[in-house]
Design a protein around this motif. Sequence first.
Motif, PDB file in Angstrom:
ATOM      1  N   UNK A  93       6.833  15.931   5.012  1.00 34.81           N
ATOM      2  CA  UNK A  93       7.675  16.697   5.939  1.00 34.81           C
ATOM      3  C   UNK A  93       6.894  17.742   6.714  1.00 34.81           C
ATOM      4  N   UNK A  94       7.518  18.233   7.770  1.00 40.17           N
ATOM      5  CA  UNK A  94       7.018  19.359   8.544  1.00 40.17           C
ATOM      6  C   UNK A  94       8.070  20.454   8.543  1.00 40.17           C
ATOM      7  N   UNK A  95       7.599  21.706   8.513  1.00 38.34           N
ATOM      8  CA  UNK A  95       8.499  22.864   8.607  1.00 38.34           C
ATOM      9  C   UNK A  95       8.036  23.680   9.805  1.00 38.34           C
ATOM     10  N   UNK A  96       8.830  23.641  10.858  1.00 38.34           N
ATOM     11  CA  UNK A  96       8.495  24.342  12.107  1.00 38.34           C
ATOM     12  C   UNK A  96       9.539  25.409  12.377  1.00 38.34           C
ATOM     13  N   UNK A  97       9.449  26.057  13.520  1.00 43.27           N
ATOM     14  CA  UNK A  97      10.456  27.054  13.901  1.00 43.27           C
ATOM     15  C   UNK A  97      11.810  26.404  14.165  1.00 43.27           C
ATOM     16  N   UNK A  98      11.813  25.069  14.309  1.00 40.07           N
ATOM     17  CA  UNK A  98      13.074  24.344  14.531  1.00 40.07           C
ATOM     18  C   UNK A  98      13.776  23.985  13.231  1.00 40.07           C
ATOM     19  N   UNK A  99      13.068  24.104  12.095  1.00 38.98           N
ATOM     20  CA  UNK A  99      13.607  23.659  10.811  1.00 38.98           C
ATOM     21  C   UNK A  99      12.676  22.628  10.184  1.00 38.98           C
ATOM     22  N   UNK A 100      13.227  21.730   9.368  1.00 41.28           N
ATOM     23  CA  UNK A 100      12.407  20.709   8.712  1.00 41.28           C
ATOM     24  C   UNK A 100      12.609  19.351   9.383  1.00 41.28           C
ATOM     25  N   UNK A 101      11.571  18.526   9.313  1.00 39.68           N
ATOM     26  CA  UNK A 101      11.655  17.166   9.853  1.00 39.68           C
ATOM     27  C   UNK A 101      10.810  16.240   8.988  1.00 39.68           C
ATOM     28  N   UNK A 102      11.306  15.038   8.796  1.00 39.57           N
ATOM     29  CA  UNK A 102      10.563  14.022   8.056  1.00 39.57           C
ATOM     30  C   UNK A 102       9.431  13.502   8.937  1.00 39.57           C
ATOM     31  N   UNK A 103       8.254  13.317   8.364  1.00 31.68           N
ATOM     32  CA  UNK A 103       7.143  12.724   9.102  1.00 31.68           C
ATOM     33  C   UNK A 103       7.325  11.221   9.208  1.00 31.68           C
ATOM     34  N   UNK A 104       7.917  10.612   8.194  1.00 36.13           N
ATOM     35  CA  UNK A 104       7.981   9.149   8.089  1.00 36.13           C
ATOM     36  C   UNK A 104       9.351   8.589   8.463  1.00 36.13           C
ATOM     37  N   UNK A 105       9.387   7.259   8.520  1.00 35.33           N
ATOM     38  CA  UNK A 105      10.642   6.559   8.777  1.00 35.33           C
ATOM     39  C   UNK A 105      11.072   5.706   7.608  1.00 35.33           C
ATOM     40  N   UNK A 106      10.417   5.901   6.452  1.00 38.91           N
ATOM     41  CA  UNK A 106      10.741   5.085   5.290  1.00 38.91           C
ATOM     42  C   UNK A 106      10.495   5.829   3.999  1.00 38.91           C
TER      43      UNK A 106
END
Length: 455
Positions: free
Chosen positions: A176-189
Amino acid sequence: MDEHTFLTNRERAVDYLNSLDKVYVNDQFLNWDPENRIKVRIISARAYHSLFMHNMCIRPTEEELESFGTPDFTIYNAGKFPCNRYTHYMTSSTSVDINLGRREMVILGTQYAGEMKKGLFGVMHYLMPKRRILSLHSGCNMGRDGDVALFFGLSGTGKTTLSTDHNRLLIGDDEHCWSDNGVSNIEGGCYAKCIDLSREKEPDIWNAIKFGTVLENVVFDEHTREVDYTDKSVTENTRAAYPIEYIPNAKIPCVGPHPKNVILLACDAFGVLPPVSKLNLAQTMYHFISGYTALVAGTEDGIKEPQATFSACFGAAFIMLHPTKYAAMLAEKMQTYGATGWLVNTGWSGGRYGVGKRIKLPYTRKIIDAIHSGELLTANYQKTEVFGLEIPTAIEGVPSEILDPINTWTDKAAYKETLLKLAGLFGKNFEVFASYKIGEDSTLTEEILAAGPKV
């Protein structure tokens, strides 16, 4: 290796791929945050490798594919075709090379599909911090009310199992990534361990294994094609790679708000860490940098029983910068967005490995539920000796006697001896980090050093 050696290996891989009647090309994305996604192109010799990465990376729409353009990073995977052992720096027929300047990866002499996944994760650990985005080796899920939890842990600690919770939305199980926008998954699986998998214990993962899923190292009946998930004859590290959409409660797109809880998972083979501890910020950083767990049978070649190990940031094999850089970013984000740190032991209780028993998964799930619900924020706590951990006195659905490890050991002297031994291992491991400044001044560094065990 030097640039010349990389180019020699690159040319060898490209020449081999050009000699084939058919190659497989995947154009895909990393990172569900549209502002910070990376375009990757994977060129491989085997359909298996192509399908694996099709499952593991983010799959573009037809419109996105038409306008894909030049990739930000390219993988040349020659699979079984070996490198030349007489090439400078080569020590075997296998070589996995990453050139950050050229933004390319070359794979020679191995058919392990995970090299591509791990290589790209390492690249994200380099590219994202340059954008002031924290890259994390963690699982992530979200409650119906929008509360997000991160699960850090090495292979075998329960990261995929505990983040895949049918009562919560799955954002991702590993990266995952944690940016100023929140968290996001790096992967699609998802890349789930499936040794001893059963419909009863892990229904979501069980049901995700269907047409399109890649199974690795499993044993199956050639006539009925039925898989025996208990068979360890090839290895205990059996895996299933499937698109995240195969999990019914996956959150698509795989993004969420800022985390409320940061959960550090450890599989303690010594049996002396509590099933759950509430951590202050300095303790969270100490245990994040330490990255303690046990190498559980099946997760690494040659390991037949758990052994204590430390992997900085719960992912030393992937990080490109010094561990304290990631720790400082995590501390800043936890302070800014008010996240609480927890240490959860999914390992042994009542004695070390071979004497005690592994903490039951239903108990661990109850502990995680209590973290999600906020129950543990208002619980009564007592402090443990040596590690100074705050442990709750009661959790609904969990026997109170297991919450303090000393209660589960019949030999109290052996418990104290083992506790001090593990504390010594923590201290010795942390010596290499003691001279590094964490954050803007030395205050946080001093607090983190003081948060370690007292021998």
